[in-house]
Design an enzyme around this catalytic site. Structure first.
Site, PDB file in Angstrom:
ATOM      1  N   VAL A  32       0.827  -1.197   0.000  1.00  0.00           N
ATOM      2  CA  VAL A  32       0.000   0.000   0.000  1.00  0.00           C
ATOM      3  C   VAL A  32       0.870   1.259   0.000  1.00  0.00           C
ATOM      4  O   VAL A  32       1.948   1.286   0.598  1.00  0.00           O
ATOM      5  CB  VAL A  32      -0.960  -0.006   1.217  1.00  0.00           C
ATOM      6  CG1 VAL A  32      -0.188   0.088   2.523  1.00  0.00           C
ATOM      7  CG2 VAL A  32      -1.973   1.108   1.119  1.00  0.00           C
ATOM      8  N   ASP A  34       2.668   2.623  -2.301  1.00  0.00           N
ATOM      9  CA  ASP A  34       3.936   2.611  -3.026  1.00  0.00           C
ATOM     10  C   ASP A  34       3.863   3.444  -4.302  1.00  0.00           C
ATOM     11  O   ASP A  34       4.860   3.578  -5.005  1.00  0.00           O
ATOM     12  CB  ASP A  34       4.330   1.171  -3.389  1.00  0.00           C
ATOM     13  CG  ASP A  34       4.976   0.444  -2.211  1.00  0.00           C
ATOM     14  OD1 ASP A  34       5.368   1.119  -1.258  1.00  0.00           O
ATOM     15  OD2 ASP A  34       5.067  -0.788  -2.259  1.00  0.00           O
ATOM     16  N   PRO A 111      -5.177  -3.125  -5.751  1.00  0.00           N
ATOM     17  CA  PRO A 111      -4.968  -2.578  -4.414  1.00  0.00           C
ATOM     18  C   PRO A 111      -3.793  -3.207  -3.696  1.00  0.00           C
ATOM     19  O   PRO A 111      -3.444  -4.371  -3.931  1.00  0.00           O
ATOM     20  CB  PRO A 111      -6.295  -2.903  -3.695  1.00  0.00           C
ATOM     21  CG  PRO A 111      -6.843  -4.072  -4.427  1.00  0.00           C
ATOM     22  CD  PRO A 111      -6.422  -3.904  -5.852  1.00  0.00           C
ATOM     23  N   ASP A 167      13.220   9.809  -5.692  1.00  0.00           N
ATOM     24  CA  ASP A 167      13.562  11.211  -5.382  1.00  0.00           C
ATOM     25  C   ASP A 167      13.655  11.443  -3.880  1.00  0.00           C
ATOM     26  O   ASP A 167      14.388  12.333  -3.417  1.00  0.00           O
ATOM     27  CB  ASP A 167      12.509  12.147  -5.984  1.00  0.00           C
ATOM     28  CG  ASP A 167      11.108  11.811  -5.525  1.00  0.00           C
ATOM     29  OD1 ASP A 167      10.470  12.640  -4.849  1.00  0.00           O
ATOM     30  OD2 ASP A 167      10.629  10.690  -5.849  1.00  0.00           O
ATOM     31  N   LEU A 467     -29.249 -27.811  19.896  1.00  0.00           N
ATOM     32  CA  LEU A 467     -28.146 -27.730  20.848  1.00  0.00           C
ATOM     33  C   LEU A 467     -28.036 -29.008  21.675  1.00  0.00           C
ATOM     34  O   LEU A 467     -28.988 -29.791  21.782  1.00  0.00           O
ATOM     35  CB  LEU A 467     -28.360 -26.535  21.783  1.00  0.00           C
ATOM     36  CG  LEU A 467     -28.264 -25.140  21.165  1.00  0.00           C
ATOM     37  CD1 LEU A 467     -28.763 -24.094  22.138  1.00  0.00           C
ATOM     38  CD2 LEU A 467     -26.831 -24.838  20.734  1.00  0.00           C
ATOM     39  N   GLY A 469     -28.374 -31.148  24.715  1.00  0.00           N
ATOM     40  CA  GLY A 469     -29.338 -31.040  25.812  1.00  0.00           C
ATOM     41  C   GLY A 469     -30.693 -30.542  25.377  1.00  0.00           C
ATOM     42  O   GLY A 469     -31.586 -30.352  26.213  1.00  0.00           O
ATOM     43  N   SER A 470     -30.902 -30.334  24.083  1.00  0.00           N
ATOM     44  CA  SER A 470     -32.189 -29.812  23.613  1.00  0.00           C
ATOM     45  C   SER A 470     -33.277 -30.875  23.632  1.00  0.00           C
ATOM     46  O   SER A 470     -34.470 -30.557  23.605  1.00  0.00           O
ATOM     47  CB  SER A 470     -32.048 -29.251  22.194  1.00  0.00           C
ATOM     48  OG  SER A 470     -31.655 -30.273  21.303  1.00  0.00           O
ATOM     49  N   GLY A 471     -32.891 -32.164  23.647  1.00  0.00           N
ATOM     50  CA  GLY A 471     -33.872 -33.242  23.642  1.00  0.00           C
ATOM     51  C   GLY A 471     -33.939 -34.006  22.342  1.00  0.00           C
ATOM     52  O   GLY A 471     -34.867 -34.794  22.131  1.00  0.00           O
ATOM     53  N   SER A 540     -25.119 -31.054  14.553  1.00  0.00           N
ATOM     54  CA  SER A 540     -24.899 -30.535  13.189  1.00  0.00           C
ATOM     55  C   SER A 540     -25.045 -29.020  13.159  1.00  0.00           C
ATOM     56  O   SER A 540     -26.016 -28.493  12.632  1.00  0.00           O
ATOM     57  CB  SER A 540     -25.842 -31.206  12.184  1.00  0.00           C
ATOM     58  OG  SER A 540     -27.169 -31.270  12.641  1.00  0.00           O
TER      59      SER A 540
END
Length: 631
Positions: A32, A34, A111, A167, A467, A469-471, A540
């Site tokens: 960047v 230059d 860039p 320069d 999650l 423990g969600s069942g 999952s």
């Protein structure tokens, strides 16, 4: 106002004169600030390619945005975005066309910031030469090395090292020679055919279009002179004929042509061609464009080819030389430049697009990443943004391709996120994997339809996600008992149980979770093929892997069930004591605590465990299966 006949003639002469000159595509790159944009702006100015009104506007912009005092800021000629002008940096790729008496040019100003590496790759992908700028005060930097390596990777074989802002170091010859030596030292192994080092001052035009009297010690050409004379032709016309089919043109019942652009080589009426994927042989009957028929089409021409025979060809296929066919396989090795903030993960499915084809693809192995500073291989499990690595890739359908070293047009691809459609990375094919040539589908006489008929049920994959423990497991177990009581043939694939056997080698990093779900989806697919109702109970956590599992199954066969239990309730239940350990930092990468969970956006069934018990939820699923014809 109508133009005169003489003006028309002059315009035609100009066009013909332009067409007679060779075309050089080049980029400017480097770290960047230059002076890349300034250099191109000065080059356009010295080549008399800035109109009076553009110069007036540039002078006005220089007062408002300029960074060079009272002088004209030539960088603003390229930095067209408002954000670029305000920040004084280049963000996007700016393309400009200009010409001299000796050559035509297309230049891409890319860039310098590391986060915009993808833009630099875009500009370099079609370039024949690169001008790498180095600030004389700072010397060779990491981004200089990165861009140089990417240029090499993308097949650029001609480099210019512009030691800019000479320069500001009093035109120091010793410093220039040191920077040149540093650059030549690390780039010598990258296979460049030419390397020309030039001391420049883009701001004042020193050695840009005219030689500077302040660098009497420099005896080489100016930048413009070198660009006009360097020989960079890639001899694509001498390469084997490649014609990626973009479109099948059928304006009427008597015409069937294949439209596209000749990627390499040439083709003439009467020449034999082969359909790459099928191996069918035919001959060229006619070659047509919008307004005429051609005897021959060459590299770069857009044409429509009509064959003598009614062979099957569609978008994604190629017409090729019979004596030099491309590779056709579904497994290959490639270099990948990764663009996205989210890392590349082996095992995850992406959409792979070539010039004319697209298919699902999986990174089957990340062999190594490349250390940009030392150009050495290092072990890696993922690729982060702007990193380069070598991967093995498996595609859902065979691709026709050449290696990138042989043909840039037919050896490149991009990887796309299947959910967001954003571009994630760019790839260059190294070679096909030999094992892919030894594997073929075996035809079986008993298929899923006969197996399902024997079991008198519709094969179905019921995918529970939620999650810990969600069942999920509880509801899945109740559902299996209910279906069993109705005489259905079922099997449960439970996350914890699978990790004791099939997936016992996997941990809980993102990449291991991806592989965990990929394996389970493959097993579920086999069980559905056997005619079973498969109940899958896994956290999952990632949408992309659940989406992949759905796409692996037959239409309507995959049922996503979101077991929706708030995190607070899962923590309160904590049936295995895992949340307590995760909250104490004893378990890393625990979903919901230190690893993300991406809930389904449109599940087939949305179960809320706070308002119903397992038996009721199992009955809700059973009723849904009956009402949707799955039972």
């Amino acid at each position: 106002m109508d133009i005169t006949r003489s003006e028309k003639a002059a315009n035609l002469d100009f066009v013909l004169d332009q067409e007679g000159r060779s075309l050089l595509r080049f980029i400017t790159c480097g770290s960047v600030d230059d002076g890349k944009s300034t250099l191109i702006g000065r080059l356009l100015y010295d080549a008399n390619m800035i109109f009076d009104d553009q110069l007036t506007g540039l002078e006005s912009d220089s007062v408002r945005y300029g960074t060079v005092g009272d002088d004209v800021d030539f960088a603003l000629l390229l930095d067209g975005l408002e954000a670029e002008r305000e920040q004084g940096i280049t963000i996007d790729v700016a393309y400009r066309f200009f010409s001299t008496n000796k050559r035509r040019f297309v230049v891409a100003d890319t860039p310098g910031h590391e986060e915009y590496t993808r833009n630099m790759v875009t500009g370099a992908s079609t370039a024949d030469l690169a001008v790498v700028l180095v600030d004389a005060r700072r010397g060779v930097l990491q981004q200089t090395r990165r861009h140089t390596y990417i240029c090499s990777l993308l097949g650029i074989r001609h480099m210019v090292l512009a030691v800019n802002k000479i320069d500001l170091v009093d035109y120091d010859e010793v410093l220039f020679n040191k920077i040149r030596a540093d650059y030549e030292s690390f780039s010598s192994a990258l296979g460049f055919e030419t390397l020309c080092a030039i001391p420049t001052s883009a701001r004042y035009g020193e050695n840009v279009a005219t030689l500077s009297k302040r660098t009497g010690w420099y005896s080489g050409p100016t930048l413009l002179r070198h660009l006009e004379t360097v020989v960079t032709e890639r001899m694509q016309a001498e390469s084997p004929f490649r014609f990626p089919v973009q479109y099948v043109s059928r304006p009427n019942a008597s015409f069937r042509g294949f439209a596209g652009q000749v990627a390499s080589g040439s083709i003439s009426v009467g020449d034999p061609v082969v359909v790459a994927k099928s191996g069918q042989l035919s001959k060229v009957k006619t070659i047509v464009t919008f307004d005429e028929e051609l005897a021959t089409a060459v590299d770069g021409q857009g044409v429509t080819i009509v064959l003598e025979d009614q062979v099957e060809v569609s978008r994604g296929n190629m017409l090729v030389s019979p004596g030099a066919r491309p590779h056709v396989t579904d497994q290959f090795q490639a270099h990948i430049v990764w663009f996205d903030a989210n890392s590349l993960i082996p095992g995850r499915s992406y959409l792979l697009k070539t010039e004319n084809d697209s298919t699902e693809a999986t990174i089957t192995a990340l062999k190594y990443a490349i250390d940009i500073n030392r150009f050495v291989q290092r072990a890696a499990k993922t690729l982060c943004m702007n990193e380069v690595g070598v991967c093995n890739i498996s595609t859902q359908a065979p691709l026709a391709f050449d290696t990138y070293a042989e043909n840039r047009a037919t050896g490149n691809f991009i990887l796309i996120d299947r959910l967001t459609n954003s571009t994630l990375g760019a790839g260059m094919i190294d070679h096909p994997l030999r094992r892919a040539q030894n594997i073929h589908w075996q035809s079986l006489e008993i298929g899923r339809a006969l197996r399902a008929k024997l079991l008198r049920q519709s094969p179905t994959v019921i995918w529970f996600t939620g999650l810990s423990g969600s069942g999920k497991s509880t509801v899945a177990n109740h559902l299996e008992k209910l279906l069993y009581s109705k005489g259905r043939y079922t099997y449960i694939l439970d996350g914890d149980n699978i990790r004791h056997g099939l997936n016992r080698d996997l941990g809980f990093t993102d990449e291991d979770r991806v592989e965990n779900i990929r394996r389970v989806a493959e097993v579920a697919k086999l069980m559905a093929d056997a005619g079973l109702i498969v109940i899958v109970s896994f956290i999952s956590p990632f949408r992309s892997e659940r989406s992949l599992a759905r796409e692996m199954m037959e239409d309507g066969e995959f049922i996503e069930v979101f077991v929706d239990t708030p995190l607070e309730e899962c923590v309160r239940r904590d049936p295995k004591g895992l949340y307590r350990k995760a909250l104490r930092g004893e378990i890393a990468n625990f979903t919901g605590i230190s690893s993300d969970y991406e809930p389904p956006q449109n599940p087939d069934l949305h179960l809320k465990t706070l308002t119903a018990g397992p038996d009721d939820l199992a009955m809700e699923i059973s009723d849904w299966l009956y009402s949707n014809g799955r039972m």
